[in-house]
Structure formats: C-alpha cells, structure tokens
Design a protein around this motif. Sequence first.
Motif, PDB file in Angstrom:
ATOM      1  N   THR A   1       0.850  -0.995   0.246  1.00  0.00           N
ATOM      2  CA  THR A   1       0.034  -0.036   0.090  1.00  0.00           C
ATOM      3  C   THR A   1       0.831   1.294  -0.011  1.00  0.00           C
ATOM      4  OG1 THR A   1      -0.277   0.009   2.394  1.00  0.00           O
ATOM      5  CG2 THR A   1      -1.895  -1.233   1.220  1.00  0.00           C
ATOM      6  N   ALA A   2       0.411   2.314  -0.640  1.00  0.00           N
ATOM      7  CA  ALA A   2       1.052   3.426  -0.466  1.00  0.00           C
ATOM      8  C   ALA A   2       1.020   4.179   0.745  1.00  0.00           C
ATOM      9  CB  ALA A   2       0.406   4.400  -1.673  1.00  0.00           C
ATOM     10  N   SER A   3       1.958   4.937   1.014  1.00  0.00           N
ATOM     11  CA  SER A   3       1.791   5.779   2.059  1.00  0.00           C
ATOM     12  C   SER A   3       0.826   6.684   2.094  1.00  0.00           C
ATOM     13  CB  SER A   3       3.336   6.485   2.321  1.00  0.00           C
ATOM     14  OG  SER A   3       3.388   7.937   1.413  1.00  0.00           O
ATOM     15  N   PRO A   4       0.428   7.163   3.294  1.00  0.00           N
ATOM     16  CA  PRO A   4      -0.890   7.883   3.353  1.00  0.00           C
ATOM     17  C   PRO A   4      -0.539   9.253   2.746  1.00  0.00           C
ATOM     18  CG  PRO A   4      -0.025   7.271   5.720  1.00  0.00           C
ATOM     19  CD  PRO A   4       0.651   6.669   4.647  1.00  0.00           C
ATOM     20  N   GLU A   5       0.786   9.725   2.604  1.00  0.00           N
ATOM     21  CA  GLU A   5       0.904  11.231   2.128  1.00  0.00           C
ATOM     22  C   GLU A   5       0.831  10.883   0.363  1.00  0.00           C
ATOM     23  OE1 GLU A   5       2.901   9.664   4.305  1.00  0.00           O
ATOM     24  OE2 GLU A   5       2.627  11.067   6.115  1.00  0.00           O
ATOM     25  N   LEU A   6       1.410   9.818   0.128  1.00  0.00           N
ATOM     26  CA  LEU A   6       1.248   9.687  -1.432  1.00  0.00           C
ATOM     27  C   LEU A   6      -0.285   9.469  -1.880  1.00  0.00           C
ATOM     28  CD1 LEU A   6       2.470   9.181  -4.231  1.00  0.00           C
ATOM     29  CD2 LEU A   6       3.118   6.838  -3.566  1.00  0.00           C
ATOM     30  N   GLU A   7      -1.022   8.575  -0.766  1.00  0.00           N
ATOM     31  CA  GLU A   7      -2.335   8.330  -1.229  1.00  0.00           C
ATOM     32  C   GLU A   7      -2.981   9.793  -1.530  1.00  0.00           C
ATOM     33  OE1 GLU A   7      -6.137   5.731  -0.520  1.00  0.00           O
ATOM     34  OE2 GLU A   7      -4.310   5.102   0.721  1.00  0.00           O
ATOM     35  N   LEU A   8      -2.765  10.570  -0.115  1.00  0.00           N
ATOM     36  CA  LEU A   8      -3.534  11.669  -0.263  1.00  0.00           C
ATOM     37  C   LEU A   8      -3.111  12.891  -1.521  1.00  0.00           C
ATOM     38  CD1 LEU A   8      -5.538  13.659   1.355  1.00  0.00           C
ATOM     39  CD2 LEU A   8      -3.341  14.322   2.448  1.00  0.00           C
ATOM     40  N   CYS A   9      -1.950  12.578  -1.843  1.00  0.00           N
ATOM     41  CA  CYS A   9      -1.537  13.223  -3.104  1.00  0.00           C
ATOM     42  C   CYS A   9      -2.202  13.062  -4.321  1.00  0.00           C
ATOM     43  CB  CYS A   9      -0.045  13.358  -3.363  1.00  0.00           C
ATOM     44  SG  CYS A   9       0.624  14.170  -4.744  1.00  0.00           S
ATOM     45  N   ARG A  10      -2.358  11.663  -4.449  1.00  0.00           N
ATOM     46  CA  ARG A  10      -3.127  10.974  -5.648  1.00  0.00           C
ATOM     47  C   ARG A  10      -4.531  11.392  -5.500  1.00  0.00           C
ATOM     48  NH1 ARG A  10      -0.737   4.973  -5.216  1.00  0.00           N
ATOM     49  NH2 ARG A  10       1.497   5.423  -6.221  1.00  0.00           N
ATOM     50  N   ARG A  11      -5.310  11.368  -4.424  1.00  0.00           N
ATOM     51  CA  ARG A  11      -6.558  11.809  -4.083  1.00  0.00           C
ATOM     52  C   ARG A  11      -6.791  13.205  -4.375  1.00  0.00           C
ATOM     53  NH1 ARG A  11      -8.518   6.974  -5.241  1.00  0.00           N
ATOM     54  NH2 ARG A  11      -7.980   5.203  -3.974  1.00  0.00           N
TER      55      ARG A  11
ATOM     56  N   ALA B   1      -5.750  14.424 -22.536  1.00  0.00           N
ATOM     57  CA  ALA B   1      -4.639  15.263 -22.701  1.00  0.00           C
ATOM     58  C   ALA B   1      -4.395  16.349 -21.787  1.00  0.00           C
ATOM     59  CB  ALA B   1      -4.520  15.896 -24.136  1.00  0.00           C
ATOM     60  N   ALA B   2      -5.484  16.741 -21.142  1.00  0.00           N
ATOM     61  CA  ALA B   2      -5.360  17.834 -20.105  1.00  0.00           C
ATOM     62  C   ALA B   2      -5.076  17.202 -18.526  1.00  0.00           C
ATOM     63  CB  ALA B   2      -6.767  18.649 -20.297  1.00  0.00           C
ATOM     64  N   ARG B   3      -5.001  16.121 -18.466  1.00  0.00           N
ATOM     65  CA  ARG B   3      -4.585  15.434 -17.089  1.00  0.00           C
ATOM     66  C   ARG B   3      -4.011  16.175 -15.855  1.00  0.00           C
ATOM     67  NH1 ARG B   3      -5.565  14.305 -12.943  1.00  0.00           N
ATOM     68  NH2 ARG B   3      -5.743  12.611 -11.827  1.00  0.00           N
ATOM     69  N   ASP B   4      -2.917  16.711 -16.470  1.00  0.00           N
ATOM     70  CA  ASP B   4      -2.134  17.422 -15.669  1.00  0.00           C
ATOM     71  C   ASP B   4      -2.308  18.943 -15.454  1.00  0.00           C
ATOM     72  OD1 ASP B   4      -1.304  18.368 -18.129  1.00  0.00           O
ATOM     73  OD2 ASP B   4       0.808  18.081 -17.881  1.00  0.00           O
ATOM     74  N   GLU B   5      -3.510  19.454 -16.145  1.00  0.00           N
ATOM     75  CA  GLU B   5      -3.953  20.861 -15.872  1.00  0.00           C
ATOM     76  C   GLU B   5      -3.910  21.569 -14.563  1.00  0.00           C
ATOM     77  OE1 GLU B   5      -4.923  24.473 -17.237  1.00  0.00           O
ATOM     78  OE2 GLU B   5      -4.495  22.602 -18.333  1.00  0.00           O
ATOM     79  N   TYR B   6      -4.267  20.802 -13.377  1.00  0.00           N
ATOM     80  CA  TYR B   6      -4.281  21.381 -12.107  1.00  0.00           C
ATOM     81  C   TYR B   6      -3.280  21.054 -11.264  1.00  0.00           C
ATOM     82  CZ  TYR B   6      -8.914  22.217 -13.987  1.00  0.00           C
ATOM     83  OH  TYR B   6      -9.955  22.507 -14.795  1.00  0.00           O
ATOM     84  N   GLN B   7      -2.227  20.141 -11.599  1.00  0.00           N
ATOM     85  CA  GLN B   7      -1.087  19.629 -10.950  1.00  0.00           C
ATOM     86  C   GLN B   7      -0.150  20.803 -10.069  1.00  0.00           C
ATOM     87  OE1 GLN B   7       0.612  16.322 -13.251  1.00  0.00           O
ATOM     88  NE2 GLN B   7      -1.085  15.123 -12.348  1.00  0.00           N
ATOM     89  N   ALA B   8      -0.220  21.980 -10.740  1.00  0.00           N
ATOM     90  CA  ALA B   8       0.563  22.932 -10.103  1.00  0.00           C
ATOM     91  C   ALA B   8       0.029  23.578  -8.948  1.00  0.00           C
ATOM     92  CB  ALA B   8       0.506  24.169 -11.177  1.00  0.00           C
ATOM     93  N   TYR B   9      -1.196  23.233  -8.489  1.00  0.00           N
ATOM     94  CA  TYR B   9      -1.939  23.694  -7.441  1.00  0.00           C
ATOM     95  C   TYR B   9      -1.824  22.373  -6.307  1.00  0.00           C
ATOM     96  CZ  TYR B   9      -3.484  26.614 -10.989  1.00  0.00           C
ATOM     97  OH  TYR B   9      -3.531  27.537 -12.153  1.00  0.00           O
ATOM     98  N   LEU B  10      -1.291  21.364  -6.646  1.00  0.00           N
ATOM     99  CA  LEU B  10      -1.337  20.268  -5.584  1.00  0.00           C
ATOM    100  C   LEU B  10      -0.538  20.530  -4.277  1.00  0.00           C
ATOM    101  CD1 LEU B  10      -0.893  17.022  -7.820  1.00  0.00           C
ATOM    102  CD2 LEU B  10      -2.262  17.310  -6.146  1.00  0.00           C
ATOM    103  N   PRO B  11       0.778  21.085  -4.379  1.00  0.00           N
ATOM    104  CA  PRO B  11       1.513  21.484  -3.374  1.00  0.00           C
ATOM    105  C   PRO B  11       0.914  22.270  -2.320  1.00  0.00           C
ATOM    106  CG  PRO B  11       2.945  21.632  -5.323  1.00  0.00           C
ATOM    107  CD  PRO B  11       1.555  21.540  -5.819  1.00  0.00           C
ATOM    108  N   THR B  12       0.420  23.313  -2.607  1.00  0.00           N
ATOM    109  CA  THR B  12      -0.303  24.218  -2.000  1.00  0.00           C
ATOM    110  C   THR B  12      -1.718  23.561  -1.202  1.00  0.00           C
ATOM    111  OG1 THR B  12       0.346  26.160  -3.188  1.00  0.00           O
ATOM    112  CG2 THR B  12      -1.582  26.437  -1.386  1.00  0.00           C
ATOM    113  N   VAL B  13      -2.441  22.855  -2.106  1.00  0.00           N
ATOM    114  CA  VAL B  13      -3.738  22.221  -1.401  1.00  0.00           C
ATOM    115  C   VAL B  13      -3.286  21.285  -0.558  1.00  0.00           C
ATOM    116  CG1 VAL B  13      -5.599  20.796  -2.066  1.00  0.00           C
ATOM    117  CG2 VAL B  13      -5.207  22.751  -3.387  1.00  0.00           C
TER     118      VAL B  13
END
Length: 98
Positions: free
Chosen positions: A5-15, A34-46
């Motif tokens: 199983t993934a670490s909780p941090e990795l699973e939360l990042c995926r979710r 093709a736009a799957r990565d559109e919002y990934q720039a906001y992941l670190p802050t969220v």
Amino acid sequence: MGQKTASPELELCRRVDEVLYYAWDPIGVSWCPAARDEYQAYLPTVLALLQDDVGAPSVAAYLDEVATARMGLEARPEHSLRTAQLLLEWKREIYSRQ
C-alpha cells in the motif's frame, strides 16, 4: 505476495489530484485525457493546507483565489466549499486507516 500500500501522504496526493481534476475542474477539461495534468501546479499548496489542518473554508478560499486571480473565472464559492469538504473527507478516510 501481499499488495504493497502507498504511504498516506502519497495516497492523499493522488486523491487530491483526482479531486482537483474530476470534481473541482473550474475550466471544464476533465473530459480530455490530454489535459490530465492541468491542475497539478496547485497540488503542493492544497496538500500543505490539508497537512496544516486548516478547515474547509480556507481550502475553498484558496481554490476560489486560483480560479479568479489566476484563471480569470468568476468565483464559485459553494462549489469550492464542496470540493474542499471532499478533500478533507479523503484526508480523514486515508489517515483513519493508520
């Protein structure tokens, strides 16, 4: 062999990535692979907001700020709040398994 199983941090990042893309999706691109990565720039802050245990209103405010200030869209505070609540529900679910 047991499934690793993934670490909780990795699973939360995926979710968070999934919720931002499929549920929040302020510009309506979730239909386009093709736009799957559109919002990934906001992941670190969220993720940082979730890890800092801020409430749904603070996460929603960040999502609205992104949509309005960075994307030039109108604020959708109810939608942002529902998205923030979903993110917090995922966090609770993931960390409750520990």
